[in-house]
Design an enzyme around this catalytic site. Structure first.
Site, PDB file in Angstrom:
ATOM      1  N   CYS A   1       4.381   5.949  11.702  1.00  0.00           N
ATOM      2  CA  CYS A   1       5.641   6.556  12.127  1.00  0.00           C
ATOM      3  C   CYS A   1       6.007   6.037  13.525  1.00  0.00           C
ATOM      4  O   CYS A   1       5.145   5.868  14.372  1.00  0.00           O
ATOM      5  CB  CYS A   1       5.611   8.069  12.179  1.00  0.00           C
ATOM      6  SG  CYS A   1       5.198   8.848  10.632  1.00  0.00           S
TER       7      CYS A   1
ATOM      8  N   ARG B   1       4.138  -0.455  12.738  1.00  0.00           N
ATOM      9  CA  ARG B   1       3.320   0.746  12.559  1.00  0.00           C
ATOM     10  C   ARG B   1       3.293   1.189  11.112  1.00  0.00           C
ATOM     11  O   ARG B   1       2.439   1.985  10.725  1.00  0.00           O
ATOM     12  CB  ARG B   1       3.857   1.884  13.445  1.00  0.00           C
ATOM     13  CG  ARG B   1       3.759   1.591  14.922  1.00  0.00           C
ATOM     14  CD  ARG B   1       4.468   2.646  15.736  1.00  0.00           C
ATOM     15  NE  ARG B   1       3.782   3.914  15.708  1.00  0.00           N
ATOM     16  CZ  ARG B   1       2.950   4.351  16.643  1.00  0.00           C
ATOM     17  NH1 ARG B   1       2.703   3.609  17.680  1.00  0.00           N
ATOM     18  NH2 ARG B   1       2.377   5.527  16.546  1.00  0.00           N
TER      19      ARG B   1
ATOM     20  N   TRP C   1       6.369   7.464   7.924  1.00  0.00           N
ATOM     21  CA  TRP C   1       5.355   7.067   6.940  1.00  0.00           C
ATOM     22  C   TRP C   1       4.951   8.367   6.252  1.00  0.00           C
ATOM     23  O   TRP C   1       4.391   9.268   6.881  1.00  0.00           O
ATOM     24  CB  TRP C   1       4.172   6.422   7.656  1.00  0.00           C
ATOM     25  CG  TRP C   1       3.149   5.818   6.758  1.00  0.00           C
ATOM     26  CD1 TRP C   1       3.218   4.599   6.147  1.00  0.00           C
ATOM     27  CD2 TRP C   1       1.894   6.386   6.376  1.00  0.00           C
ATOM     28  NE1 TRP C   1       2.080   4.374   5.419  1.00  0.00           N
ATOM     29  CE2 TRP C   1       1.245   5.444   5.536  1.00  0.00           C
ATOM     30  CE3 TRP C   1       1.235   7.589   6.660  1.00  0.00           C
ATOM     31  CZ2 TRP C   1      -0.005   5.675   4.982  1.00  0.00           C
ATOM     32  CZ3 TRP C   1      -0.009   7.813   6.112  1.00  0.00           C
ATOM     33  CH2 TRP C   1      -0.610   6.858   5.279  1.00  0.00           C
TER      34      TRP C   1
ATOM     35  N   ASN D   1       6.032  13.036  14.746  1.00  0.00           N
ATOM     36  CA  ASN D   1       4.878  12.319  14.185  1.00  0.00           C
ATOM     37  C   ASN D   1       3.700  13.277  14.198  1.00  0.00           C
ATOM     38  O   ASN D   1       3.516  14.015  15.160  1.00  0.00           O
ATOM     39  CB  ASN D   1       4.493  11.119  15.062  1.00  0.00           C
ATOM     40  CG  ASN D   1       5.443   9.970  14.915  1.00  0.00           C
ATOM     41  OD1 ASN D   1       6.392  10.042  14.135  1.00  0.00           O
ATOM     42  ND2 ASN D   1       5.209   8.911  15.665  1.00  0.00           N
ATOM     43  N   GLY D   2       2.873  13.206  13.155  1.00  0.00           N
ATOM     44  CA  GLY D   2       1.692  14.078  13.113  1.00  0.00           C
ATOM     45  C   GLY D   2       1.804  15.050  11.961  1.00  0.00           C
ATOM     46  O   GLY D   2       2.599  14.855  11.037  1.00  0.00           O
TER      47      GLY D   2
ATOM     48  N   GLU E   1     -15.107  -8.264   6.273  1.00  0.00           N
ATOM     49  CA  GLU E   1     -13.827  -8.408   6.972  1.00  0.00           C
ATOM     50  C   GLU E   1     -12.929  -9.399   6.222  1.00  0.00           C
ATOM     51  O   GLU E   1     -11.722  -9.178   6.093  1.00  0.00           O
ATOM     52  CB  GLU E   1     -14.080  -8.853   8.425  1.00  0.00           C
ATOM     53  CG  GLU E   1     -12.847  -9.261   9.216  1.00  0.00           C
ATOM     54  CD  GLU E   1     -11.818  -8.157   9.426  1.00  0.00           C
ATOM     55  OE1 GLU E   1     -12.091  -6.994   9.075  1.00  0.00           O
ATOM     56  OE2 GLU E   1     -10.721  -8.473   9.925  1.00  0.00           O
TER      57      GLU E   1
ATOM     58  N   LYS F   1      -9.268  -8.424   4.781  1.00  0.00           N
ATOM     59  CA  LYS F   1      -8.031  -9.146   5.137  1.00  0.00           C
ATOM     60  C   LYS F   1      -7.292  -9.568   3.877  1.00  0.00           C
ATOM     61  O   LYS F   1      -6.094  -9.385   3.752  1.00  0.00           O
ATOM     62  CB  LYS F   1      -8.324 -10.408   5.951  1.00  0.00           C
ATOM     63  CG  LYS F   1      -8.596 -10.329   7.407  1.00  0.00           C
ATOM     64  CD  LYS F   1      -7.540  -9.787   8.300  1.00  0.00           C
ATOM     65  CE  LYS F   1      -7.571  -8.291   8.323  1.00  0.00           C
ATOM     66  NZ  LYS F   1      -8.289  -7.676   9.383  1.00  0.00           N
TER      67      LYS F   1
ATOM     68  N   GLU G   1      -5.791  -6.545   1.957  1.00  0.00           N
ATOM     69  CA  GLU G   1      -4.699  -5.886   2.701  1.00  0.00           C
ATOM     70  C   GLU G   1      -3.369  -6.600   2.544  1.00  0.00           C
ATOM     71  O   GLU G   1      -2.347  -5.960   2.364  1.00  0.00           O
ATOM     72  CB  GLU G   1      -5.019  -5.887   4.204  1.00  0.00           C
ATOM     73  CG  GLU G   1      -5.922  -4.797   4.659  1.00  0.00           C
ATOM     74  CD  GLU G   1      -6.015  -4.750   6.182  1.00  0.00           C
ATOM     75  OE1 GLU G   1      -6.438  -5.754   6.778  1.00  0.00           O
ATOM     76  OE2 GLU G   1      -5.662  -3.714   6.744  1.00  0.00           O
TER      77      GLU G   1
ATOM     78  N   HIS H   1     -28.496  -7.841  -7.531  1.00  0.00           N
ATOM     79  CA  HIS H   1     -28.750  -6.456  -7.931  1.00  0.00           C
ATOM     80  C   HIS H   1     -27.530  -5.818  -8.593  1.00  0.00           C
ATOM     81  O   HIS H   1     -27.478  -4.592  -8.715  1.00  0.00           O
ATOM     82  CB  HIS H   1     -29.203  -5.637  -6.722  1.00  0.00           C
ATOM     83  CG  HIS H   1     -30.469  -6.156  -6.120  1.00  0.00           C
ATOM     84  ND1 HIS H   1     -31.689  -6.016  -6.728  1.00  0.00           N
ATOM     85  CD2 HIS H   1     -30.698  -6.870  -4.983  1.00  0.00           C
ATOM     86  CE1 HIS H   1     -32.631  -6.591  -5.986  1.00  0.00           C
ATOM     87  NE2 HIS H   1     -32.036  -7.123  -4.922  1.00  0.00           N
TER      88      HIS H   1
ATOM     89  N   LYS I   1      -0.133   0.635  10.951  1.00  0.00           N
ATOM     90  CA  LYS I   1      -0.880  -0.061  11.999  1.00  0.00           C
ATOM     91  C   LYS I   1      -1.816   0.888  12.720  1.00  0.00           C
ATOM     92  O   LYS I   1      -2.942   0.538  13.033  1.00  0.00           O
ATOM     93  CB  LYS I   1       0.089  -0.695  12.990  1.00  0.00           C
ATOM     94  CG  LYS I   1      -0.593  -1.481  14.108  1.00  0.00           C
ATOM     95  CD  LYS I   1      -1.300  -2.691  13.567  1.00  0.00           C
ATOM     96  CE  LYS I   1      -2.030  -3.480  14.649  1.00  0.00           C
ATOM     97  NZ  LYS I   1      -2.990  -4.422  14.061  1.00  0.00           N
TER      98      LYS I   1
HETATM   99  O1  M6R Z   1      -6.452   0.805  15.820  1.00  0.00           O
HETATM  100  P1  M6R Z   1      -7.809   0.772  15.205  1.00  0.00           P
HETATM  101  O2  M6R Z   1      -8.580  -0.461  15.586  1.00  0.00           O
HETATM  102  O3  M6R Z   1      -8.613   2.009  15.474  1.00  0.00           O
HETATM  103  O4  M6R Z   1      -7.567   0.692  13.646  1.00  0.00           O
HETATM  104  C1  M6R Z   1      -8.640   0.752  12.746  1.00  0.00           C
HETATM  105  C2  M6R Z   1      -8.203   0.372  11.357  1.00  0.00           C
HETATM  106  O5  M6R Z   1      -7.199   1.231  10.897  1.00  0.00           O
HETATM  107  C3  M6R Z   1      -7.705  -1.079  11.299  1.00  0.00           C
HETATM  108  O6  M6R Z   1      -8.675  -1.990  11.712  1.00  0.00           O
HETATM  109  C4  M6R Z   1      -7.266  -1.422   9.852  1.00  0.00           C
HETATM  110  O7  M6R Z   1      -8.375  -1.472   9.001  1.00  0.00           O
HETATM  111  C5  M6R Z   1      -6.497  -2.733   9.845  1.00  0.00           C
HETATM  112  N1  M6R Z   1      -5.455  -2.645   8.874  1.00  0.00           N
HETATM  113  C6  M6R Z   1      -7.360  -3.914   9.534  1.00  0.00           C
HETATM  114  O8  M6R Z   1      -6.656  -5.088   9.365  1.00  0.00           O
END
Ligand code: M6R
Length: 604
Positions: A2, A27, A74, A100-101, A477, A481, A484, A500, A599
């Site tokens: 948001c 965001r 959001w 927001n929240g 990771e 990526k 996502e 396994h 974000k």
């Molecule tokens: O702002 P932060 O580093 O605390 O965020 C953590 C995760 O939400 C963030 O790394 C998320 O997994 C990303 N989309 C990864 O690309």
């Protein structure tokens, strides 16, 4: 998660709001709206969908006026449709609220409001605030908001406008708000990039702060109405820092920024003469005999790499856990525990709550954070900034490698302070750290080959990523990526674990990315690859430059520069980011704002 923008001044508010919201698009959101005071009346336009939809509506219905509030939502409570979009109006239409929240007690509040005859227009928790403030309003907006917040509990970044008020009133608990100070105009936003075209002088609100923002000034108080003082901070992010700078996507720009980001993270902190890291922290590393690392998403994988680094260089046991689990499991932490929270945004609510939990148990707390002045930085004993600059792409890239670089510094700092990292290995490791910016630049040169591989496999429905030891988190990771931003299903496993179970997945349709960079476990990883090849799997190896064996066991090879094996996760993350990026581009995905993602995740 948001976006909020508020404006009072002399410019056309609608333009400021739209531009600010555009800068907060990263965001994540699914609807947007604005309320502007036009000839003494508040007018609201709000639409489901992207900002463009709202902008089109505003072309048809211009809102001339110099005071307004805007929001990108959001969805949490209620579907992403027009009625649920913010701003929410009171029944008389005289005030508008953006929030927001989550208002945790919104159900009993709504029940009471319904009984008193209020009629609701949305399914959101936020709308109760509009009705509650309307009930309390007796000609003073600030007082009405303050009284309403005695009854509403939960998390809020709240901004309220009233058609009879020349000020907008804001309040913060948990959800971030930052005030921008101008000349004859003032701003509020949920994040700094929205303010950068107009000002760099900002005030970060703290939990429990309220403010009345007029065009000539800002009054700050707590929720009881007592005046509070907050520092005016000069932010050093340039406008260009938060623009695409000629790249088609923020994510690509941020991938290419990694050499200088690493320079920023490491620069000035390595001491060659003593082969140590000077971090300027108050915490005494010698005092702790165990480390807890807490984070979410990519930051968690960076923390997992950090575990190998700290255990190897400082010989201190490290537990790494996702923050959403840590906060609820009554962890065993005490004064001898150093709890490290890693977060790009510094606002991730699970990470914030988890570090609070560690602090309650008496642990020393260290934040490894990108966003200056963010909530976590205000709660921890010490912060080590990663200095990555604004990261706009939803998928974390430059912050990830900078977090690992910061964890390397922490490992050296602890190892040296505890006398467990001797001069010679310390000198070797810090010398390799210094080379990282150049090595990452070299890793970026592989992009054409990576683009070719991405095109070759972009129609795969699944991917598998394998890595061992400190490269296991890199595999995770890489998979994160890819899923996502391309929406291709991807799994990661420590390579030795494959036999396994996941080995059952392997057939001629499954691309398997294997991290085979030089390490003490190189031979073992190669045997894991043979197991994949024997079952017809298609292997993409990530190997160290000069490795002539890789070609023999892999259909495709991506080479990365040679470095200390403990730093291989940094140079290896870069091609995996590019692989995800190029695949998403081949598939025509929304790279910077992938579906469903936000974000900064400020709700639980
Ligand atoms: O702002 P932060 O580093 O605390 O965020 C953590 C995760 O939400 C963030 O790394 C998320 O997994 C990303 N989309 C990864 O690309």
């Amino acid at each position: 998660m948001c976006g909020i923008v508020g404006y009072v001044g002399f410019r056309e508010a609608a333009g400021v709001l739209l531009e600010g919201l555009r800068r907060l698009e990263y965001r994540g959101y699914d609807s947007a709206g604005v309320a502007v005071k036009v000839n003494g009346r508040l007018e609201v336009v709000k639409k489901a969908g992207k900002l463009q939809v709202l902008a089109e509506s505003l072309k048809e219905r211009a809102l001339p006026g110099t005071l307004g509030v805007g929001h990108t939502r959001w969805a949490t409570h209620g579907a992403p449709n027009d009625p649920n979009a913010h701003p929410h109006s009171s029944e008389d239409g005289r005030l508008a609220v953006i929030h927001n929240g989550i208002i945790e007690n919104y159900l009993p509040l709504k029940e009471g409001l319904l009984q008193r005859g209020h009629v609701f227009a949305s399914e959101t928790d936020s709308e109760v605030l509009a009705h509650l403030i309307e009930e309390k309003y007796q000609g003073n907006l600030y007082q009405a908001v303050r009284l309403a917040l005695q009854e509403a509990h939960g998390a809020y970044g709240l901004v309220v406008a009233h058609q009879d008020s020349e000020e907008i009133v804001v309040a913060r608990t948990v959800s971030p708000l930052v005030i921008g100070l101008g000349e004859g105009e003032n701003f509020v936003a949920s994040d700094v990039p929205a303010l950068l075209p107009y000002t760099r002088r900002v005030i970060f609100l703290h939990d429990g702060d309220m403010a009345a923002i007029g065009k000539e000034g800002v009054r700050l108080t707590d929720l009881k109405g007592n005046p509070v003082q907050r520092e005016v901070v000069e932010v050093d992010w340039s406008l260009e820092d938060s623009e695409k700078g000629g790249y088609p996507h923020y994510m690509l720009k941020e991938i290419y920024e990694q050499p200088w980001v690493l320079e920023n993270t490491l620069g000035g902190r390595l001491r060659e003469e003593s082969a140590t890291a000077e971090l300027g922290l108050k915490l005494d590393p010698a005092r702790y005999d165990k480390v807890h690392v807490i984070a979410c998403g990519s930051a968690y994988y960076a923390g997992w790499v950090g575990k190998y680094l700290i255990e190897a260089l400082a010989r201190v046991p490290v537990e790494v856990e996702v923050a959403s689990e840590y906060r609820y499991r009554d962890p065993v932490a005490d004064q001898k525990t150093l709890a490290i929270v890693i977060s790009q945004s510094g606002e991730t609510i699970d990470s914030l709550e988890a570090i609070r939990e560690a602090a309650r148990k008496g642990a020393g707390t260290l934040g490894i954070i990108n966003a200056k002045g963010s909530s976590i930085t205000r709660e921890v004993d010490d912060t080590l900034y990663i200095h990555a600059g604004p990261e706009i792409g939803v998928a974390s890239t430059k912050a990830y490698t900078a977090m690992i670089a910061a964890m390397s510094l922490v490992a050296v700092w602890m190892g040296r302070a505890k006398g467990r990292l001797q001069d010679q290995p310390a000198a070797e490791f810090t010398a390799e750290l210094r080379k990282l910016p150049r090595l990452v630049e070299e890793a970026l040169e592989e992009r054409p080959e990576i683009a070719r591989i991405a095109l070759k496999y972009h129609q795969a429905s699944d991917y598998l990523f394998l890595g061992r030891h400190i490269q296991a988190p890199t595999a995770y990771e890489g998979a994160l990526k890819l899923k996502e931003i391309s929406y291709i299903h991807a799994e990661a496993y420590p390579a030795g674990e494959m036999k396994h179970g996941p080995i059952a997945l392997i057939d001629e349709h499954l691309p398997v990315v294997v991290l085979t960079t030089e390490s003490p476990l190189y031979e073992k990883t190669v045997s894991n690859i043979q197991e994949v090849r024997a079952r017809g799997g298609r292997v993409i190896a990530l190997a160290t430059k000069g490795d002539s064996e890789a070609k023999k066991f892999a259909q495709d090879v991506i080479y990365v520069p040679r470095t200390h094996h403990l730093l291989a996760p940094i140079v290896s993350a870069v091609p995996l980011q590019l692989l995800a990026y190029e695949t998403a581009v081949c598939l025509g995905r929304d790279v910077d704002q992938p579906r469903n993602l936000a974000k900064s995740v400020t709700v639980e």
